[in-house]
Scaffold this motif. Structure first.
Motif, PDB file in Angstrom:
ATOM      1  N   PRO A   1       0.819  -1.233  -0.045  1.00 24.58           N
ATOM      2  CA  PRO A   1      -0.047  -0.002   0.090  1.00 24.58           C
ATOM      3  C   PRO A   1       0.899   1.249  -0.061  1.00 24.58           C
ATOM      4  O   PRO A   1       2.100   1.238   0.619  1.00 24.58           O
ATOM      5  CB  PRO A   1      -0.851  -0.014   1.105  1.00 24.58           C
ATOM      6  CG  PRO A   1      -0.943  -1.572   1.652  1.00 24.58           C
ATOM      7  CD  PRO A   1       0.562  -2.023   1.051  1.00 24.58           C
ATOM      8  N   SER A   2       0.350   2.199  -0.692  1.00 23.09           N
ATOM      9  CA  SER A   2       1.264   3.532  -0.633  1.00 23.09           C
ATOM     10  C   SER A   2       1.439   4.239   0.588  1.00 23.09           C
ATOM     11  O   SER A   2       2.124   4.954   0.699  1.00 23.09           O
ATOM     12  CB  SER A   2       0.754   4.490  -2.031  1.00 23.09           C
ATOM     13  OG  SER A   2      -0.796   4.722  -1.363  1.00 23.09           O
ATOM     14  N   SER A   3       0.489   3.979   1.487  1.00 22.90           N
ATOM     15  CA  SER A   3       0.582   4.765   2.650  1.00 22.90           C
ATOM     16  C   SER A   3       1.862   4.040   3.654  1.00 22.90           C
ATOM     17  O   SER A   3       2.147   4.728   4.689  1.00 22.90           O
ATOM     18  CB  SER A   3      -0.660   4.318   3.623  1.00 22.90           C
ATOM     19  OG  SER A   3      -0.892   3.064   3.667  1.00 22.90           O
ATOM     20  N   ILE A   4       2.586   3.033   3.256  1.00 24.96           N
ATOM     21  CA  ILE A   4       3.311   2.256   4.039  1.00 24.96           C
ATOM     22  C   ILE A   4       4.863   3.106   3.712  1.00 24.96           C
ATOM     23  O   ILE A   4       5.050   3.138   2.624  1.00 24.96           O
ATOM     24  CB  ILE A   4       3.742   0.992   3.903  1.00 24.96           C
ATOM     25  CG1 ILE A   4       2.401  -0.015   4.274  1.00 24.96           C
ATOM     26  CG2 ILE A   4       4.924   0.450   4.391  1.00 24.96           C
ATOM     27  CD1 ILE A   4       2.686  -1.432   4.109  1.00 24.96           C
ATOM     28  N   GLN A   5       5.576   3.860   4.699  1.00 23.92           N
ATOM     29  CA  GLN A   5       6.716   4.440   4.831  1.00 23.92           C
ATOM     30  C   GLN A   5       7.810   3.398   4.969  1.00 23.92           C
ATOM     31  O   GLN A   5       8.814   3.526   4.222  1.00 23.92           O
ATOM     32  CB  GLN A   5       6.772   5.555   5.640  1.00 23.92           C
ATOM     33  CG  GLN A   5       5.942   6.691   5.442  1.00 23.92           C
ATOM     34  CD  GLN A   5       5.982   8.100   6.113  1.00 23.92           C
ATOM     35  OE1 GLN A   5       6.211   7.687   7.294  1.00 23.92           O
ATOM     36  NE2 GLN A   5       6.004   9.097   5.682  1.00 23.92           N
ATOM     37  N   SER A   6       7.459   2.305   6.026  1.00 24.56           N
ATOM     38  CA  SER A   6       8.464   1.495   6.358  1.00 24.56           C
ATOM     39  C   SER A   6       7.701   0.135   6.839  1.00 24.56           C
ATOM     40  O   SER A   6       6.690   0.501   7.675  1.00 24.56           O
ATOM     41  CB  SER A   6       9.692   1.916   7.099  1.00 24.56           C
ATOM     42  OG  SER A   6       9.192   2.118   8.558  1.00 24.56           O
ATOM     43  N   ILE A   7       8.260  -1.121   6.766  1.00 20.08           N
ATOM     44  CA  ILE A   7       7.705  -2.201   7.315  1.00 20.08           C
ATOM     45  C   ILE A   7       8.983  -3.041   7.652  1.00 20.08           C
ATOM     46  O   ILE A   7       9.520  -3.542   6.569  1.00 20.08           O
ATOM     47  CB  ILE A   7       6.489  -2.799   6.488  1.00 20.08           C
ATOM     48  CG1 ILE A   7       6.031  -4.089   7.233  1.00 20.08           C
ATOM     49  CG2 ILE A   7       7.010  -3.275   4.935  1.00 20.08           C
ATOM     50  CD1 ILE A   7       4.722  -4.652   6.536  1.00 20.08           C
ATOM     51  N   VAL A   8       9.393  -3.206   8.905  1.00 21.96           N
ATOM     52  CA  VAL A   8      10.245  -4.218   9.545  1.00 21.96           C
ATOM     53  C   VAL A   8      10.019  -5.093  10.282  1.00 21.96           C
ATOM     54  O   VAL A   8       9.432  -4.964  11.266  1.00 21.96           O
ATOM     55  CB  VAL A   8      11.374  -3.221   9.969  1.00 21.96           C
ATOM     56  CG1 VAL A   8      12.976  -4.083  10.169  1.00 21.96           C
ATOM     57  CG2 VAL A   8      11.877  -2.294   8.912  1.00 21.96           C
ATOM     58  N   ILE A   9      10.210  -6.549  10.060  1.00 24.06           N
ATOM     59  CA  ILE A   9      10.157  -7.443  10.951  1.00 24.06           C
ATOM     60  C   ILE A   9      11.487  -8.140  11.321  1.00 24.06           C
ATOM     61  O   ILE A   9      12.363  -8.345  10.615  1.00 24.06           O
ATOM     62  CB  ILE A   9       9.279  -8.786  10.052  1.00 24.06           C
ATOM     63  CG1 ILE A   9       7.925  -8.028   9.480  1.00 24.06           C
ATOM     64  CG2 ILE A   9       9.142  -9.858  11.161  1.00 24.06           C
ATOM     65  CD1 ILE A   9       7.404  -8.975   8.785  1.00 24.06           C
ATOM     66  N   SER A  10      11.706  -8.243  12.614  1.00 24.42           N
ATOM     67  CA  SER A  10      12.799  -8.579  13.050  1.00 24.42           C
ATOM     68  C   SER A  10      12.579  -9.354  14.345  1.00 24.42           C
ATOM     69  O   SER A  10      11.692  -9.132  15.211  1.00 24.42           O
ATOM     70  CB  SER A  10      14.001  -7.633  13.410  1.00 24.42           C
ATOM     71  OG  SER A  10      13.485  -6.535  14.291  1.00 24.42           O
ATOM     72  N   PRO A  11      13.206 -10.278  14.749  1.00 22.93           N
ATOM     73  CA  PRO A  11      14.589 -10.717  13.808  1.00 22.93           C
ATOM     74  C   PRO A  11      13.456 -12.007  12.702  1.00 22.93           C
ATOM     75  O   PRO A  11      12.629 -12.271  13.134  1.00 22.93           O
ATOM     76  CB  PRO A  11      15.484 -11.729  14.655  1.00 22.93           C
ATOM     77  CG  PRO A  11      14.589 -12.357  16.006  1.00 22.93           C
ATOM     78  CD  PRO A  11      13.621 -11.166  15.993  1.00 22.93           C
ATOM     79  N   ASN A  12      14.351 -12.156  11.592  1.00 24.86           N
ATOM     80  CA  ASN A  12      13.819 -12.908  10.670  1.00 24.86           C
ATOM     81  C   ASN A  12      14.916 -13.594   9.907  1.00 24.86           C
ATOM     82  O   ASN A  12      15.328 -12.764   9.352  1.00 24.86           O
ATOM     83  CB  ASN A  12      13.092 -12.152   9.948  1.00 24.86           C
ATOM     84  CG  ASN A  12      12.130 -13.123   8.857  1.00 24.86           C
ATOM     85  OD1 ASN A  12      11.969 -14.219   8.922  1.00 24.86           O
ATOM     86  ND2 ASN A  12      11.510 -12.501   7.786  1.00 24.86           N
ATOM     87  N   PRO A  13      15.116 -14.826  10.218  1.00 23.46           N
ATOM     88  CA  PRO A  13      14.330 -15.835  10.901  1.00 23.46           C
ATOM     89  C   PRO A  13      14.369 -15.419  12.302  1.00 23.46           C
ATOM     90  O   PRO A  13      15.162 -14.868  12.877  1.00 23.46           O
ATOM     91  CB  PRO A  13      15.082 -17.321  10.687  1.00 23.46           C
ATOM     92  CG  PRO A  13      16.353 -16.817   9.779  1.00 23.46           C
ATOM     93  CD  PRO A  13      16.524 -15.229   9.510  1.00 23.46           C
ATOM     94  N   THR A  14      13.282 -16.150  12.983  1.00 30.47           N
ATOM     95  CA  THR A  14      12.983 -15.916  14.318  1.00 30.47           C
ATOM     96  C   THR A  14      12.917 -17.148  14.986  1.00 30.47           C
ATOM     97  O   THR A  14      13.014 -18.176  14.600  1.00 30.47           O
ATOM     98  CB  THR A  14      11.559 -15.127  14.488  1.00 30.47           C
ATOM     99  OG1 THR A  14      11.290 -14.968  15.798  1.00 30.47           O
ATOM    100  CG2 THR A  14      10.331 -16.040  13.805  1.00 30.47           C
ATOM    101  N   THR A  15      13.110 -16.996  16.336  1.00 27.12           N
ATOM    102  CA  THR A  15      13.023 -18.306  17.368  1.00 27.12           C
ATOM    103  C   THR A  15      11.588 -18.327  18.106  1.00 27.12           C
ATOM    104  O   THR A  15      11.511 -18.901  19.058  1.00 27.12           O
ATOM    105  CB  THR A  15      14.141 -18.320  18.134  1.00 27.12           C
ATOM    106  OG1 THR A  15      14.211 -17.274  19.049  1.00 27.12           O
ATOM    107  CG2 THR A  15      15.474 -18.690  17.330  1.00 27.12           C
ATOM    108  N   GLY A  16      10.663 -17.425  17.442  1.00 26.87           N
ATOM    109  CA  GLY A  16       9.237 -17.570  18.175  1.00 26.87           C
ATOM    110  C   GLY A  16       8.703 -16.267  18.472  1.00 26.87           C
ATOM    111  O   GLY A  16       7.462 -15.822  18.443  1.00 26.87           O
ATOM    112  N   ILE A  17       9.630 -15.382  18.833  1.00 23.22           N
ATOM    113  CA  ILE A  17       9.266 -13.908  19.170  1.00 23.22           C
ATOM    114  C   ILE A  17       9.846 -12.918  18.162  1.00 23.22           C
ATOM    115  O   ILE A  17      11.102 -12.918  17.606  1.00 23.22           O
ATOM    116  CB  ILE A  17       9.777 -13.413  20.625  1.00 23.22           C
ATOM    117  CG1 ILE A  17       9.371 -14.392  21.600  1.00 23.22           C
ATOM    118  CG2 ILE A  17       9.347 -12.075  20.857  1.00 23.22           C
ATOM    119  CD1 ILE A  17       7.854 -14.443  21.945  1.00 23.22           C
ATOM    120  N   LEU A  18       9.143 -12.039  17.659  1.00 22.65           N
ATOM    121  CA  LEU A  18       9.509 -11.205  16.622  1.00 22.65           C
ATOM    122  C   LEU A  18       8.669  -9.782  16.883  1.00 22.65           C
ATOM    123  O   LEU A  18       7.744  -9.890  17.408  1.00 22.65           O
ATOM    124  CB  LEU A  18       9.175 -11.720  14.980  1.00 22.65           C
ATOM    125  CG  LEU A  18       7.698 -12.162  14.644  1.00 22.65           C
ATOM    126  CD1 LEU A  18       7.005 -11.026  14.163  1.00 22.65           C
ATOM    127  CD2 LEU A  18       7.678 -13.309  13.703  1.00 22.65           C
TER     128      LEU A  18
END
Length: 94
Positions: free
Chosen positions: A9-26
């Motif tokens: 979507p054009s409204s997203i300035q940034s989207i970050v998922i960390s850590p990835n790969p994860t060990t269950g909590i992200l």
């Protein structure tokens, strides 16, 4: 098989998922140009919804997600912003 790329979507300035790969909590960090209704879903590779979070109307979000109750493997985070969708793959190799 036809594969097509999707555009965030054009409204997203940034989207970050960390850590990835994860060990269950992200952590999902999301920044939007303007406040919008946000829903987060965790999907398995079959497209089945495992978790849903309605975050409400916001422009910035830092949300911790716990995948500890699901089996190791590949998952998708679907972030819906005012009806438009962004999808990110998450690996959990535990």
């Amino acid at each position: 098989v036809i594969v097509s790329a999707t555009q965030d979507p054009s409204s997203i300035q940034s989207i970050v998922i960390s850590p990835n790969p994860t060990t269950g909590i992200l952590t999902l960090n999301l920044a939007l140009a303007t406040a919008a209704e946000v829903r987060i879903e965790v999907l398995n590779i079959l497209g089945q919804t495992l978790q849903t979070l309605n975050a409400g109307k916001l422009s910035n979000l830092s949300q911790t997600l716990n995948l500890g109750n699901v089996a190791q493997g590949s998952y998708f985070l679907r972030v819906t912003i005012d009806g438009e969708t962004a999808i990110r793959r998450v690996e959990d190799p535990r």
